[in-house]
Enzyme design. Structure first.
Site, PDB file in Angstrom:
ATOM      1  CG  HIS A 154      -1.970  -1.026   1.228  1.00  0.00           C
ATOM      2  ND1 HIS A 154      -2.867  -1.194   0.197  1.00  0.00           N
ATOM      3  CD2 HIS A 154      -2.272  -1.991   2.145  1.00  0.00           C
ATOM      4  CE1 HIS A 154      -3.691  -2.205   0.478  1.00  0.00           C
ATOM      5  NE2 HIS A 154      -3.338  -2.702   1.654  1.00  0.00           N
ATOM      6  CG  ASP A 190      -2.839  -8.454   0.853  1.00  0.00           C
ATOM      7  OD1 ASP A 190      -2.036  -8.757   1.746  1.00  0.00           O
ATOM      8  OD2 ASP A 190      -3.854  -7.760   1.054  1.00  0.00           O
ATOM      9  CG  HIS A 192      -6.892  -5.276   1.910  1.00  0.00           C
ATOM     10  ND1 HIS A 192      -6.401  -6.114   2.907  1.00  0.00           N
ATOM     11  CD2 HIS A 192      -8.135  -4.883   2.314  1.00  0.00           C
ATOM     12  CE1 HIS A 192      -7.293  -6.212   3.868  1.00  0.00           C
ATOM     13  NE2 HIS A 192      -8.353  -5.482   3.545  1.00  0.00           N
ATOM     14  CG  ASP A 279      -4.901 -10.238   3.597  1.00  0.00           C
ATOM     15  OD1 ASP A 279      -4.529 -10.911   2.612  1.00  0.00           O
ATOM     16  OD2 ASP A 279      -4.815  -8.999   3.638  1.00  0.00           O
TER      17      ASP A 279
END
Length: 336
Positions: A154, A190, A192, A279
């Site tokens: 990110h 991932d 996200h 995740d």
């Protein structure tokens, strides 16, 4: 498989984050490392390559901010971790600010990523760990694993967020480019979207970025990762986003991953970087996919079957007790 990790990654220890309208315990806990190493065993210490590879990706003023932010926060008489509270609208970032509060807003995009006393040291160690795995692959290993923490995907050229401070995947990809790999691909799996990685390479044609992630219409980071984002300029067509619905199970995820792998094959990379988030597991406390522990081996085997030299970098995964088993399952899908 060779495994790299640096103990300084545990120095990043924020106490709280802002979530759903209140302060809660910081989810990106340093115990994530312990859970994974308890299963994988003793890792190798990476060589220290200095700040050069970091500054090859990240803005110099941003790096200087990260190095000094906590000391400036304390010098301002603040207790606890450094949080931003004011963010500029697009196009209104001043070039110089005299107060730490302003710079915290200038160089971040959320309030879930505080800076603690050891944040710079941990992020720096994560970058060196990623470079260590990349170097192992450059020297002939078929695959290597970098246990990176805090995660990185990110973090953009000049901003932090989503628990990320330095973008390990981007640093590794640029390091590979700078060491003779003509084309590098990044596969981000991932939960996200890796908005920072996408931003860093969005206008470049030498690094292909493919991401499978929760639909940003419903999930963080919201403002990036939609299917119509495909790159700009020289990077047109070098970004592939495959948003997936909440509740996605192995069959749909594996099908989307195959589409991403086919696109990467058409790009013909000399190296693959995998941004691995577990995740996606069906028990993760902040995510909504339904991948099971045994599924990770099949997903990894599909990647390994393509035959690209591969550096695997740890990203998210917040079910601490299950992290070791999930990561071990993924790594078991690669030969050796």
């Amino acid at each position: 498989m060779r495994i790299f990790h640096h103990p300084d990654q545990a120095l990043h220890r924020p106490e709280r984050e802002l979530h759903n309208g209140g302060f809660v315990a910081y989810a990106e806990d340093a115990r994530r490392i312990e859970s994974i190493l308890a299963v994988l065993g003793e890792p190798e210490m990476p060589d220290d390559r200095g700040e050069g590879p970091i500054r090859a990706v990240h803005d110099g003023d941003y790096v200087d901010f990260l190095k000094s932010a906590y000391a400036r926060w304390k010098a301002a008489g603040r207790d606890g971790d450094a949080f931003g509270y004011a963010w500029p609208v697009v196009g209104r970032r001043p070039l110089t600010l005299n107060r730490i509060d302003g710079d915290l807003g200038r160089y971040s995009f959320d309030a879930a990523s505080p800076i603690s006393q050891g944040t710079w040291e941990a992020a720096y160690a994560t970058a060196q760990t990623a470079i260590g795995a990349c170097d192992a692959v450059l020297r002939g290993e078929g695959a290597a694993f970098a246990l990176c923490r805090p995660p990185g995907h990110h973090a953009g050229h000049d901003y932090l967020g989503g628990y990320c401070y330095l973008n390990a995947a981007a640093i590794a990809a640029q390091h590979a480019r700078d060491n003779g790999v003509a084309r590098v691909a990044i596969l981000d799996i991932d939960y996200h979207h890796g908005n920072g990685t996408q931003d860093i390479f969005y206008t470049r044609g030498d690094v292909f970025y493919a991401s499978l992630h929760a639909d940003p219409a419903t999930d963080f980071p919201f403002y990036w990762g939609h299917a119509d984002e495909t790159g700009e300029g020289a990077g047109q067509g070098a970004t592939l986003n495959l948003p997936l619905a909440r509740g996605t199970t192995l069959a749909a995820f594996r099908s989307a991953q195959a589409k991403a792998l086919d696109a990467i094959a058409a790009f013909d990379p000399g190296m693959l970087i995998v941004s691995l988030g577990v995740d996606t597991w069906d028990g993760d406390p902040i995510s909504q996919f339904a991948i099971r522990t045994q599924d990770y081996r099949a997903l990894a085997a599909d990647i390994a079957a393509r035959g690209w030299p591969t550096a695997i970098l740890m990203e998210g995964g917040y079910a601490i007790e299950a992290l070791g088993a999930n990561v071990e399952s993924f790594l078991s899908g690669f030969p050796g």
